[in-house]
Design an enzyme around this catalytic site. Sequence first.
Site, mmCIF file in Angstrom:
data_model
loop_
_atom_site.group_PDB
_atom_site.id
_atom_site.type_symbol
_atom_site.label_atom_id
_atom_site.label_comp_id
_atom_site.label_asym_id
_atom_site.label_seq_id
_atom_site.Cartn_x
_atom_site.Cartn_y
_atom_site.Cartn_z
ATOM 1 N N ASP A 17 0.824 -1.209 0.000
ATOM 2 C CA ASP A 17 0.000 0.000 0.000
ATOM 3 C C ASP A 17 0.855 1.256 0.000
ATOM 4 O O ASP A 17 0.679 2.146 -0.829
ATOM 5 C CB ASP A 17 -0.913 0.010 1.232
ATOM 6 C CG ASP A 17 -1.907 -1.136 1.233
ATOM 7 O OD1 ASP A 17 -2.156 -1.696 0.153
ATOM 8 O OD2 ASP A 17 -2.421 -1.469 2.308
ATOM 9 N N GLU A 273 1.305 -6.389 -4.717
ATOM 10 C CA GLU A 273 1.019 -5.549 -5.887
ATOM 11 C C GLU A 273 2.232 -4.785 -6.382
ATOM 12 O O GLU A 273 2.537 -4.818 -7.580
ATOM 13 C CB GLU A 273 -0.106 -4.555 -5.569
ATOM 14 C CG GLU A 273 -0.450 -3.651 -6.744
ATOM 15 C CD GLU A 273 -1.721 -2.844 -6.550
ATOM 16 O OE1 GLU A 273 -1.778 -1.706 -7.049
ATOM 17 O OE2 GLU A 273 -2.665 -3.341 -5.909
#
Length: 377
Positions: A17, A273
């Site tokens: 994040d 990610e």
Amino acid sequence: MRASWEIFCSVVDNYGDVGVTWRLGRQLVAEHGQRVRLWVDDLAALVRLCPEADAGAARQWQAGVEICRWSADWQPVEPADVVIEAFACQLPEAHVAAMADCRRRVLWLNLEYLSAEDWVGGCHGLPSLQPGGLQKFFFFPGFTADTGGLLRERGLIERRQAFQADAAARTAFLQSLGVTVLSGERLISLFAYENAALPGWLDALAAETVPTLLLVPEGRILGGLQRWLGVPALAAGDRHRRGALRIQVLPFVRQEAYDRLLWCCEFNAVRGEDSFLRAQWAGRPLLWQIYPQAQGAHWDKLEAFLALYLEGLSPSAADALQGLWRAWNAGQAMGAAWSALAGEWPELRTHAERWCDRQAVRPDLAAALVQFYADWL
């Protein structure tokens, strides 16, 4: 058009994040001349990626980005022109109220997680009516033209290609990390969550005739690696050998150095990610460990990406790569799946570069966000 931007980031339990939002904030400043304030609720996580940052500072500037601690005791501030709620984190209620009361129009964006699922394109850019007359727009990064694109700095691919073509530059970089590659060794990086499939993969690497140097940045996978090696602890700088496999633990490095590490390797195992996308920009075959979700929801995302990524591969190469990814994410035996990859290596390498080139011709995420704001105005 120079506007002010706020990016709110809640760190869950990893670095993805804050990694994504930190990259995005820097790019909005450096390439688009925007004013960016990044709110982070765990500055210690940011310091791992940006060592010069101060985990104790309530407010600081790094790389042109204003970084503020997002504390539970929220103190009202004037909203920016664009407010990004990264990955569906909940904005402070007082800030939402301030956005509704602001004389200026404030664009509220929910920057979603990266996904290749079919429905993403249909939801990208859609508004959702909120209390106080506000609208929140859903902004989806993605791999197709109907999404918001992927994080990619200007000139990234060209810099990567130049680095990979420069043997001296690669050697110097690896030596700066204390890494010396022996003649004939294949270089693999491993950045992963805990994984029951790890011992089987390590056994396969150790038993091969091709020697491998496995570079493992500090992280959650070290516990499993430690158990396989039978050692009491592992730390940056540690080196071990078993059969054809050499293992070296690397320090957790800043993002730019991690990118170069991926560029140096012939194969990259990544997670989440941020590292997943950076491995794609490296133009090398990769193995993705997706973040596990409740009720197995992550499997749909994994299969959706594979359906896109495997296009253009021969059936044997597609089956080999798909089998490896599925075994790794299911925590299953890896030996047969890894062996099946060996005969497909040249095609997989060419395909990885082709995939990178195909994605790089589309507008990047930061540019798409700036354009979305201009169109909204």
